[in-house]
Design an enzyme around this catalytic site. Structure first.
Site, mmCIF file in Angstrom:
data_model
loop_
_atom_site.group_PDB
_atom_site.id
_atom_site.type_symbol
_atom_site.label_atom_id
_atom_site.label_comp_id
_atom_site.label_asym_id
_atom_site.label_seq_id
_atom_site.Cartn_x
_atom_site.Cartn_y
_atom_site.Cartn_z
ATOM 1 N N ASP A 1 1.109 -1.126 -0.074
ATOM 2 C CA ASP A 1 0.026 -0.055 0.104
ATOM 3 C C ASP A 1 0.852 1.142 -0.110
ATOM 4 O O ASP A 1 1.557 1.606 0.959
ATOM 5 C CB ASP A 1 -0.874 -0.179 1.281
ATOM 6 C CG ASP A 1 -1.769 1.140 1.143
ATOM 7 O OD1 ASP A 1 -1.829 2.154 0.733
ATOM 8 O OD2 ASP A 1 -3.035 0.993 2.030
ATOM 9 N N SER B 1 -0.269 13.117 -15.318
ATOM 10 C CA SER B 1 -1.489 13.233 -16.209
ATOM 11 C C SER B 1 -1.523 14.602 -16.887
ATOM 12 O O SER B 1 -0.980 15.497 -16.545
ATOM 13 C CB SER B 1 -2.807 13.122 -15.177
ATOM 14 O OG SER B 1 -4.072 13.373 -16.064
ATOM 15 N N TYR C 1 -7.054 15.472 -7.632
ATOM 16 C CA TYR C 1 -6.163 14.887 -8.546
ATOM 17 C C TYR C 1 -5.289 15.767 -9.148
ATOM 18 O O TYR C 1 -4.234 15.262 -9.034
ATOM 19 C CB TYR C 1 -7.413 14.237 -9.513
ATOM 20 C CG TYR C 1 -6.527 13.303 -10.515
ATOM 21 C CD1 TYR C 1 -6.178 12.034 -9.812
ATOM 22 C CD2 TYR C 1 -6.464 13.388 -11.947
ATOM 23 C CE1 TYR C 1 -5.393 11.232 -10.835
ATOM 24 C CE2 TYR C 1 -6.049 12.620 -12.887
ATOM 25 C CZ TYR C 1 -5.418 11.446 -12.336
ATOM 26 O OH TYR C 1 -4.552 10.704 -13.191
ATOM 27 N N ALA D 1 -4.287 18.554 -7.989
ATOM 28 C CA ALA D 1 -3.113 18.866 -7.046
ATOM 29 C C ALA D 1 -2.269 17.967 -6.827
ATOM 30 O O ALA D 1 -1.256 18.264 -6.522
ATOM 31 C CB ALA D 1 -4.003 19.304 -5.689
ATOM 32 N N SER D 2 -2.849 16.611 -6.669
ATOM 33 C CA SER D 2 -1.853 15.515 -6.237
ATOM 34 C C SER D 2 -0.643 15.586 -7.278
ATOM 35 O O SER D 2 0.580 15.084 -7.334
ATOM 36 C CB SER D 2 -2.443 14.156 -6.140
ATOM 37 O OG SER D 2 -3.039 13.790 -7.330
ATOM 38 N N LYS D 3 -1.138 15.478 -8.681
ATOM 39 C CA LYS D 3 -0.342 15.383 -9.948
ATOM 40 C C LYS D 3 0.585 16.574 -10.167
ATOM 41 O O LYS D 3 1.859 16.525 -10.217
ATOM 42 C CB LYS D 3 -1.161 15.061 -11.024
ATOM 43 C CG LYS D 3 -1.878 13.878 -11.166
ATOM 44 C CD LYS D 3 -1.101 12.706 -10.807
ATOM 45 C CE LYS D 3 -1.637 11.392 -11.259
ATOM 46 N NZ LYS D 3 -1.157 10.146 -10.980
HETATM 47 P P1 NDP Z 1 -6.369 1.651 -12.567
HETATM 48 O O1 NDP Z 1 -7.246 1.962 -11.702
HETATM 49 O O2 NDP Z 1 -6.545 0.629 -13.535
HETATM 50 O O3 NDP Z 1 -4.936 1.294 -11.983
HETATM 51 C C1 NDP Z 1 -4.599 2.032 -10.569
HETATM 52 C C2 NDP Z 1 -3.410 1.169 -9.851
HETATM 53 O O4 NDP Z 1 -3.145 1.635 -8.864
HETATM 54 C C3 NDP Z 1 -4.245 -0.348 -9.587
HETATM 55 O O5 NDP Z 1 -3.068 -1.042 -9.933
HETATM 56 C C4 NDP Z 1 -4.143 -0.184 -8.011
HETATM 57 O O6 NDP Z 1 -3.735 -1.402 -7.411
HETATM 58 C C5 NDP Z 1 -2.878 0.783 -7.740
HETATM 59 N N1 NDP Z 1 -3.418 1.465 -6.334
HETATM 60 C C6 NDP Z 1 -4.336 2.300 -5.911
HETATM 61 N N2 NDP Z 1 -4.087 2.463 -4.792
HETATM 62 C C7 NDP Z 1 -3.187 2.136 -4.334
HETATM 63 C C8 NDP Z 1 -2.438 2.120 -3.092
HETATM 64 N N3 NDP Z 1 -2.930 2.793 -1.705
HETATM 65 N N4 NDP Z 1 -1.163 1.311 -2.922
HETATM 66 C C9 NDP Z 1 -0.910 0.590 -3.925
HETATM 67 N N5 NDP Z 1 -1.348 0.668 -5.354
HETATM 68 C C10 NDP Z 1 -2.501 1.259 -5.355
HETATM 69 O O7 NDP Z 1 -5.768 3.040 -13.103
HETATM 70 P P2 NDP Z 1 -4.691 3.533 -14.257
HETATM 71 O O8 NDP Z 1 -4.032 2.173 -14.849
HETATM 72 O O9 NDP Z 1 -5.608 4.421 -15.398
HETATM 73 O O10 NDP Z 1 -3.782 4.546 -13.355
HETATM 74 C C11 NDP Z 1 -2.449 4.156 -13.384
HETATM 75 C C12 NDP Z 1 -1.865 5.740 -13.294
HETATM 76 O O11 NDP Z 1 -2.085 6.552 -14.467
HETATM 77 C C13 NDP Z 1 -2.406 6.498 -12.334
HETATM 78 O O12 NDP Z 1 -1.407 7.352 -11.306
HETATM 79 C C14 NDP Z 1 -3.336 7.509 -12.727
HETATM 80 O O13 NDP Z 1 -3.507 8.743 -12.176
HETATM 81 C C15 NDP Z 1 -2.381 7.729 -14.136
HETATM 82 N N6 NDP Z 1 -3.315 8.332 -15.346
HETATM 83 C C16 NDP Z 1 -4.422 7.393 -15.720
HETATM 84 C C17 NDP Z 1 -5.035 7.984 -16.904
HETATM 85 C C18 NDP Z 1 -6.555 7.400 -17.399
HETATM 86 O O14 NDP Z 1 -7.261 7.827 -18.190
HETATM 87 N N7 NDP Z 1 -6.295 5.918 -17.038
HETATM 88 C C19 NDP Z 1 -4.845 9.104 -17.536
HETATM 89 C C20 NDP Z 1 -3.606 9.999 -16.958
HETATM 90 C C21 NDP Z 1 -3.120 9.469 -15.801
HETATM 91 P P3 NDP Z 1 -4.737 -2.017 -6.075
HETATM 92 O O15 NDP Z 1 -5.982 -1.556 -6.210
HETATM 93 O O16 NDP Z 1 -4.548 -3.527 -6.281
HETATM 94 O O17 NDP Z 1 -3.936 -1.399 -4.865
#
Ligand code: NDP
Length: 271
Positions: free
Chosen positions: A63, A141, A154, A156-158
Site C-alpha cells: 500500500d 496526467s 487529482y 493538485a496531487s499530480k
Molecule cells: P487503474 O485504476 O486501472 O490502476 C490503478 C493502480 O493503482 C492499480 O494497480 C491499483 O492497485 C493501484 N493502487 C491504487 N491505490 C493504491 C495504493 N494505496 N497502494 C498501492 N497501489 C495502489 O488506473 P490506471 O492504470 O489508469 O492508473 C495508473 C496511473 O495512471 C495513475 O497514476 C493515474 O492517475 C494515471 N493516469 C491514468 C489515466 C487514465 O485515463 N487511465 C490518465 C492519466 C493518468 P490496487 O487496487 O491493487 O492497490
C-alpha cells in the site's frame, strides 16, 4: 525488444491498467520486474502470466500510502534482484466532484496515494537509482499540466508530484539520475470506476466511452521509449501535446476548453 535487458524495474500499481501494461512491456523487453499494488491475488496473476511467457517477475503487496511498506518494497526488490534501475511511480487514484461539495478526506486520500506514494517509494529507491544512474518516473496526467475541473484533489496531487520530481531531478543533476514525468491523457482502465465521489465512495462506473481512449498498452510503449531516450516530459497524444502548448500561449482559452469538455460528460458536476 530487449532494450531493458538485465535492468531491474519497480512498477507500483501493477495490478491493473497502465501499471500492469508497463510491467508486461518491461518484462517483454528483458527487464526483471517487481510488481507492487495492494491486491495480492491480481499481482500473482500478472506475475504468473509474465513468467509463463519467459519473463522475470516478482511481486510485493504494497500500500503506497504506508512509508514502511514502500521501504519493504524496495528492500524486497534489492534482495531479489540486487538493485533498482528504474522506479515507475504509477499507483494512482482519481476523483469526480466539485470542490464546493467534496469531503476534504477525498483530497487527503488522493494526496496520500498519488503524492506521498511517490515520495515514499522514491525516498527508499533513490540510493539504488543513483548508483545505477537509472530512471525515476512519475505517471502524472494531463490533469498534472492544467487544472481539470471536478478533479481538484487529482490535479493538485499530480502538480505536487511534478514539483517534487523536478526538484529531485535538479538535486541530482551531477549524479546522472534521469527523472521523467509522463502525462497520459484519457486511457482505458479501471481508474474512473475506482475514482472517489464527493463523499469518498467509489464512482463504480465510467462517465466516458472507454473504447475511444488510448489503451494501456499504447501508453506503456510510449513511456518505455521515453525512458530509453531519457526524456524529461513524456506527452503521448494530441490532448497532452495540445495542453502543454496552448497553456504557454493561451491559458484562459485552455480554461474554457477544459470546462467545456468536462461539462459535456454525462452527470457532470459542472452545472
Ligand atoms: P487503474 O485504476 O486501472 O490502476 C490503478 C493502480 O493503482 C492499480 O494497480 C491499483 O492497485 C493501484 N493502487 C491504487 N491505490 C493504491 C495504493 N494505496 N497502494 C498501492 N497501489 C495502489 O488506473 P490506471 O492504470 O489508469 O492508473 C495508473 C496511473 O495512471 C495513475 O497514476 C493515474 O492517475 C494515471 N493516469 C491514468 C489515466 C487514465 O485515463 N487511465 C490518465 C492519466 C493518468 P490496487 O487496487 O491493487 O492497490
Amino acid at each position: 525488444m530487449k532494450d531493458f535487458r538485465d535492468k531491474t524495474v519497480i512498477v507500483t500499481g501493477a495490478s491493473s491498467g497502465i501499471g500492469e501494461a508497463l510491467a508486461r512491456h518491461f518484462a517483454a523487453c528483458g527487464a526483471r520486474v517487481m510488481l507492487a499494488a495492494r491486491s495480492l491475488q491480481k499481482l500473482q496473476l500478472v506475475a504468473g502470466s509474465i513468467r509463463q511467457t519467459g519473463g522475470v517477475a516478482e511481486y510485493c503487496a504494497t500500500d503506497v500510502t504506508s512509508e514502511q511498506e514502500c521501504r519493504e518494497l524496495v528492500e524486497a526488490t534489492v534482495r531479489a534482484f540486487g538493485g533498482v534501475d528504474v522506479l515507475v511511480c504509477n499507483a494512482g487514484l482519481s476523483m469526480r466532484a466539485l470542490f464546493d461539495e467534496v469531503d476534504l478526506a477525498v483530497l487527503h486520500r488522493l494526496m496520500d496515494v498519488n503524492f506521498w506514494g511517490t515520495v515514499y517509494c522514491t525516498k527508499y529507491a533513490l540510493p539504488y537509482l543513483q548508483r545505477a544512474k537509472g530512471s525515476l518516473v512519475g505517471i502524472s496526467s494531463v490533469a498534472g499540466l492544467h487544472g481539470l475541473p471536478g478533479r481538484t484533489g487529482y490535479s493538485a496531487s499530480k502538480f505536487a508530484m511534478t514539483g517534487f520530481l523536478e526538484t529531485v531531478r535538479i538535486e541530482n543533476l551531477k549524479k546522472g539520475l534521469h527523472v521523467m514525468i509522463a502525462c497520459p491523457g484519457f486511457t482505458a482502465s479501471n481508474v474512473r470506476f475506482a475514482a472517489l465521489t464527493a463523499d469518498g465512495s467509489s464512482q463504480g462506473e465510467t462517465p466516458r466511452n472507454e473504447g475511444k481512449m488510448m489503451t494501456a498498452d499504447q501508453v506503456a510503449r510510449i513511456v518505455a521509449r521515453g525512458i530509453l531516450r531519457r526524456k524529461r516530459l513524456c506527452l503521448m497524444e494530441s490532448e497532452g501535446r495540445a495542453t502543454h502548448f496552448v497553456k504557454k500561449f493561451a491559458p484562459a482559452f485552455l480554461d474554457r476548453m477544459f470546462y467545456l469538455v468536462m461539462s459535456r460528460e454525462p452527470d457532470s458536476p459542472l452545472k
